[in-house]
Scaffold this motif. Sequence first.
Motif, PDB file in Angstrom:
ATOM      1  N   GLY A  86       5.498   5.306  -5.382  1.00  0.00           N
ATOM      2  CA  GLY A  86       4.799   4.986  -4.156  1.00  0.00           C
ATOM      3  C   GLY A  86       5.765   4.819  -2.995  1.00  0.00           C
ATOM      4  N   LEU A  87       5.374   5.326  -1.838  1.00  0.00           N
ATOM      5  CA  LEU A  87       6.168   5.174  -0.621  1.00  0.00           C
ATOM      6  C   LEU A  87       5.279   4.594   0.457  1.00  0.00           C
ATOM      7  N   ASP A  88       5.678   3.433   0.968  1.00  0.00           N
ATOM      8  CA  ASP A  88       4.945   2.761   2.041  1.00  0.00           C
ATOM      9  C   ASP A  88       5.482   3.277   3.371  1.00  0.00           C
ATOM     10  N   THR A  89       4.741   4.168   4.012  1.00  0.00           N
ATOM     11  CA  THR A  89       5.198   4.757   5.269  1.00  0.00           C
ATOM     12  C   THR A  89       4.749   3.963   6.488  1.00  0.00           C
ATOM     13  N   ASP A  90       4.040   2.847   6.274  1.00  0.00           N
ATOM     14  CA  ASP A  90       3.639   1.990   7.392  1.00  0.00           C
ATOM     15  C   ASP A  90       4.776   1.086   7.845  1.00  0.00           C
ATOM     16  N   SER A  91       5.841   1.015   7.059  1.00  0.00           N
ATOM     17  CA  SER A  91       6.973   0.151   7.405  1.00  0.00           C
ATOM     18  C   SER A  91       8.259   0.810   6.917  1.00  0.00           C
TER      19      SER A  91
ATOM     20  N   SER B  92       0.832  -1.195   0.000  1.00  0.00           N
ATOM     21  CA  SER B  92       0.000   0.000   0.000  1.00  0.00           C
ATOM     22  C   SER B  92       0.868   1.247   0.000  1.00  0.00           C
ATOM     23  N   SER B  93       0.483   2.217  -0.821  1.00  0.00           N
ATOM     24  CA  SER B  93       1.219   3.477  -0.930  1.00  0.00           C
ATOM     25  C   SER B  93       0.473   4.549  -0.142  1.00  0.00           C
ATOM     26  N   GLU B  94       1.150   5.081   0.886  1.00  0.00           N
ATOM     27  CA  GLU B  94       0.529   6.134   1.682  1.00  0.00           C
ATOM     28  C   GLU B  94       0.816   7.531   1.117  1.00  0.00           C
TER      29      GLU B  94
END
Length: 235
Positions: free
Chosen positions: A128-133, A30-32
Amino acid sequence: PSGDESELSETIEVTPQSATVHELYHDDGSSETGWQNGSGNYSAVRFNALDTGEDVVRARWYQVGDGGAFYFYLWEDDNGVPGAEIDHFIVIGGVDGWNDFDLSTEGFVVSGDFWLGVREFSSTQPFGLDTDSDSGNTYFRIGGSGDWELLSSLGISGNLMLRIFLDSGEVISDCVLGDVNMDQSIDVLDIVTIVNFIMGQGTPTDDEFCAADYNEDGGLDVLDIVSIVNYIMNP
């Protein structure tokens, strides 16, 4: 029944691949938010291949928005940062979401740590950058001679959504027909294990299924048990 013919259905695209092809990634899918480093600047993600070497099949990236262009890069590792360039390719016309770039005909083989990255143009859409991890494997560089730095050094936590598919080649199985519990002996304990699988008490691994399918008919049933009993009685 009326004989009428419908319009064509929607089309889909599929990519056949070997069972030994696997995907390496650090993001959760997912991409935040989007990440842009600016025209002429680089971003890279570190991956790890088998020391024996794996074939590079294709690269994947998540893009925010349609269109644009950029360069894909493959680098060797140099003490924890991108090192010698393996090769680079221009990519044009991505779409919003996941995109794939075929590398299967290039003959690249990677081993140990290596890097997949991009160099941006002014037209490059955000990645996309996944900021959850944050696995600590996303780096950036300003220009062609700047130092590689962790993305987190900017106070930005996340995994850049670049992925790569590798082919590990022929799968070497530890399966020995009949030795289901892999204790190097074929006996009643292996039969009990098969019975448990047949009764639904546990799911066999690939190697366990291989060993339990004694008659190699693609299924686990009483015929496999009978065959193993015959082997035990007449080794």
